[in-house]
Design an enzyme around this catalytic site. Structure first.
Site, short mmCIF file in Angstrom:
data_model
loop_
_atom_site.label_atom_id
_atom_site.label_comp_id
_atom_site.label_asym_id
_atom_site.label_seq_id
_atom_site.Cartn_x
_atom_site.Cartn_y
_atom_site.Cartn_z
N ASP A 50 -2.04 -11.55 3.50
CA ASP A 50 -2.45 -10.33 4.21
C ASP A 50 -1.49 -9.23 3.79
O ASP A 50 -0.28 -9.33 4.00
CB ASP A 50 -2.36 -10.57 5.73
N LEU A 51 -2.03 -8.20 3.14
CA LEU A 51 -1.16 -7.13 2.64
C LEU A 51 -0.58 -6.32 3.80
O LEU A 51 -1.20 -6.19 4.85
CB LEU A 51 -1.96 -6.22 1.71
N TYR A 55 -3.93 0.27 3.82
CA TYR A 55 -4.35 1.61 3.39
C TYR A 55 -3.13 2.51 3.18
O TYR A 55 -3.09 3.32 2.24
CB TYR A 55 -5.28 2.27 4.43
N ARG A 87 5.80 2.71 12.25
CA ARG A 87 5.80 1.66 13.29
C ARG A 87 7.13 1.62 14.00
O ARG A 87 7.20 1.35 15.21
CB ARG A 87 5.45 0.30 12.68
N GLU A 143 -7.16 -9.31 2.85
CA GLU A 143 -6.79 -10.71 3.04
C GLU A 143 -7.52 -11.60 2.03
O GLU A 143 -8.65 -11.35 1.66
CB GLU A 143 -7.13 -11.16 4.47
N1 DCP Z 1 -8.77 -1.32 9.06
C1 DCP Z 1 -9.67 -0.37 9.53
N2 DCP Z 1 -10.18 -0.47 10.80
C2 DCP Z 1 -9.84 -1.50 11.59
C3 DCP Z 1 -8.94 -2.48 11.13
C4 DCP Z 1 -8.41 -2.36 9.85
O1 DCP Z 1 -9.99 0.56 8.80
N3 DCP Z 1 -10.35 -1.58 12.81
C5 DCP Z 1 -8.21 -1.19 7.68
C6 DCP Z 1 -6.89 -0.45 7.66
C7 DCP Z 1 -5.87 -1.47 7.27
C8 DCP Z 1 -6.69 -2.56 6.61
O2 DCP Z 1 -7.99 -2.47 7.15
O3 DCP Z 1 -4.89 -0.93 6.41
C9 DCP Z 1 -6.12 -3.96 6.83
O4 DCP Z 1 -6.05 -4.30 8.21
P1 DCP Z 1 -4.85 -5.09 8.82
O5 DCP Z 1 -5.23 -5.46 10.19
O6 DCP Z 1 -4.41 -6.18 7.91
O7 DCP Z 1 -3.70 -4.01 8.97
P2 DCP Z 1 -2.67 -3.47 7.91
O8 DCP Z 1 -2.77 -4.17 6.61
O9 DCP Z 1 -2.84 -1.99 7.83
O10 DCP Z 1 -1.26 -3.73 8.60
P3 DCP Z 1 -0.44 -5.11 8.71
O11 DCP Z 1 0.82 -4.85 7.94
O12 DCP Z 1 -0.19 -5.28 10.15
O13 DCP Z 1 -1.29 -6.19 8.12
MG MG Z 2 -2.69 -6.24 6.46
MG MG Z 3 -5.57 -7.89 7.44
#
Ligand code: DCP
Ligand code: MG
Ligand code: MG
Length: 447
Positions: A50-51, A55, A87, A143
């Site tokens: 999971d990156l 975004y 964060r 992911e």
């Molecule tokens: N995303 C979105 N709307 C959502 C959930 C996620 O547009 N309701 C997009 C933005 C995130 C990406 O999907 O960057 C990946 O979701 P993650 O939940 O894995 O969150 P992040 O990668 O941003 O952060 P983390 O470091 O917690 O994984």
């Molecule tokens: Mg992520």
């Molecule tokens: Mg994710």
């Protein structure tokens, strides 16, 4: 969380936040059989990647000046994600822009409604992983699951036992060569993703998809965690709600709650026969298995997407003019993606969501039609198909109130002599040639 526009769902079937496949896929994973097999056969080793703040990372790569400032990615009035600097200031994912600015007045915002760059980076990551091992399954944009059992087995034949890389859940110290080797491979893959693409992320290493996904976020960002079998019940017990179990989506959780269950333990102890009465035998077994960390589902190589789609949501759209403009806007970027893909779409689908106070999640309606072959690759903005489909669904002589529009090309086939640009995906045993459009397009409401 479906509050924001342009979520991952716009990638079509593959991006399912509820991970429905976990519940619907044929299970038959009773605890007895899995106990037996785990003794007989070597364990699977599954990775979940999971990156980090996906975004936001893409935006920071595009503009490195954003690296050291608190950064939020905005869709409409929501911060869909933010970097880890933000964060630290208390900004969280899916916070409203107003709240985020209050927490962190210096927050820098970039618009994230155009998914092009995120999508492209997302596929580069999958492509990179596939170059190591073809058993890669995408989940959403950031992911991937990977079944590295064979790699691990091969390496263990060649080398002595090895030590764990990264964290081990609960600091357990038991020897487990498979998972230790898995953690080495995970570290190498994370390093490759970083050196080749400039991205950091987390990984979970475990014996099935469910556990790998659950354990991967234990230490964030840019870290990895291995789960040993002795800690499975600790991990499951640490989840504070049913909804945290991948495979238990919004609707399933609601139905479980209606039966009186709120925690994972409730589900574990709930009588199977009553659960089967509600969900059917196989889903009931599946749910009970998930509650104790058992998941026999395979990593299904994703392959090239079976459809390309794009969508937007809004508070209110109620005029034909606005609808037409929105469809044109969505189609123009979709047509461009379709050209890049290289395949030819044979089905067009239009989806709308009407305003509803009661049924926000399941009020999508769609109509689809074949794309006549003479239109072929010339399908462009202003084509009459969308218009026709729209009028099939909406009686425009009356008032209407839409909150979402989605356009989708499916039933994608290679054009003769022109191989798809998405050549990086290992070709699946091509069902397209023998059974055109198996998963969709069978029902044609236009006919
Ligand atoms: N995303 C979105 N709307 C959502 C959930 C996620 O547009 N309701 C997009 C933005 C995130 C990406 O999907 O960057 C990946 O979701 P993650 O939940 O894995 O969150 P992040 O990668 O941003 O952060 P983390 O470091 O917690 O994984
Ligand atoms: Mg992520
Ligand atoms: Mg994710």
């Amino acid at each position: 969380t479906a509050c924001c526009a342009n979520m991952e769902i716009s990638e079509g079937e593959e991006d399912d936040t509820e991970w429905k496949s976990l519940v619907s896929r044929s299970p038959v994973a009773s605890s007895d059989t899995s106990n037996n097999t785990s003794l007989a056969a070597p364990q699977k080793v599954i990775l979940h990647f999971d990156l980090d703040c996906f975004y936001a990372q893409v935006e920071m790569i595009r503009n490195p000046a954003l690296r050291n400032v608190p950064l939020g990615v905005q869709q409409k009035y929501i911060i869909v994600t933010c970097n880890y600097v933000a964060r630290e200031h208390g900004v969280t994912k899916l916070m409203s822009v107003t709240d985020a600015k209050e927490k962190c007045p210096d927050l820098v915002l970039v618009k994230g409604e155009d998914l092009t760059h995120y999508r492209e980076m997302s596929y580069k990551v999958t492509e990179l992983l596939i170059s190591f091992c073809p058993l890669v399954e995408r989940l959403g944009f950031d992911e991937n699951f990977m079944d590295i059992s064979e790699i691990v087995e091969r390496r263990l034949q060649q080398s002595e036992t090895c030590s764990f890389k990264g964290h081990v859940y609960n600091n357990s110290s038991r020897l487990c060569p498979w998972l230790a080797m898995g953690s080495q491979v995970a570290a190498e893959l994370r390093e490759a993703i970083h050196s080749k693409l400039g991205l950091t992320g987390c990984a979970g290493i475990a014996t099935n998809k469910l556990l790998a996904k659950l354990v991967s976020g234990t230490f964030k960002p840019n870290q990895q965690t291995t789960l040993l079998s002795e800690d499975v019940s600790n991990l499951m017990g640490s989840l504070d709600s049913l909804r945290k179990v991948p495979g238990i989506g919004h609707q399933t959780a609601k139905r479980l709650q209606a039966l009186g269950m709120t925690s994972i333990i409730d589900l574990e102890l709930f009588p199977l026969d009553i659960l089967a009465g509600e969900f059917g035998e196989s889903s009931a077994r599946r749910l009970k298995s998930l509650a104790i960390g058992i998941d026999d589902s395979n990593v299904n190589p994703t392959g090239a997407p079976q459809s390309l789609s794009d969508e937007d949501s809004f508070k209110k759209m109620s005029s034909i003019k606005d609808v037409t403009e929105k469809i044109e806007e969505l189609l123009s970027s979709l047509v461009e993606r379709m050209h890049k893909d290289g395949r030819q779409p044979h089905t067009f689908r239009l989806t709308i969501r009407r305003y509803s106070t009661t049924n926000k999640w399941f009020s999508r309606e769609s109509r689809q039609c074949p794309i006549p072959s003479h239109i072929g690759q010339k399908i462009v903005v202003g084509n009459p198909l969308a218009n026709k489909l729209f009028h099939k669904m909406v009686d425009t002589s009356k008032a209407f109130h839409l909150t979402l529009i989605n356009v989708c090309f499916s039933n994608l086939r290679d054009r003769p002599g022109k191989p798809s640009l998405i050549s990086f995906f290992t070709p699946r045993p091509s069902p397209r040639k023998t059974k055109p459009c198996t998963s969709q397009g069978q029902v044609n409401p236009l006919l």
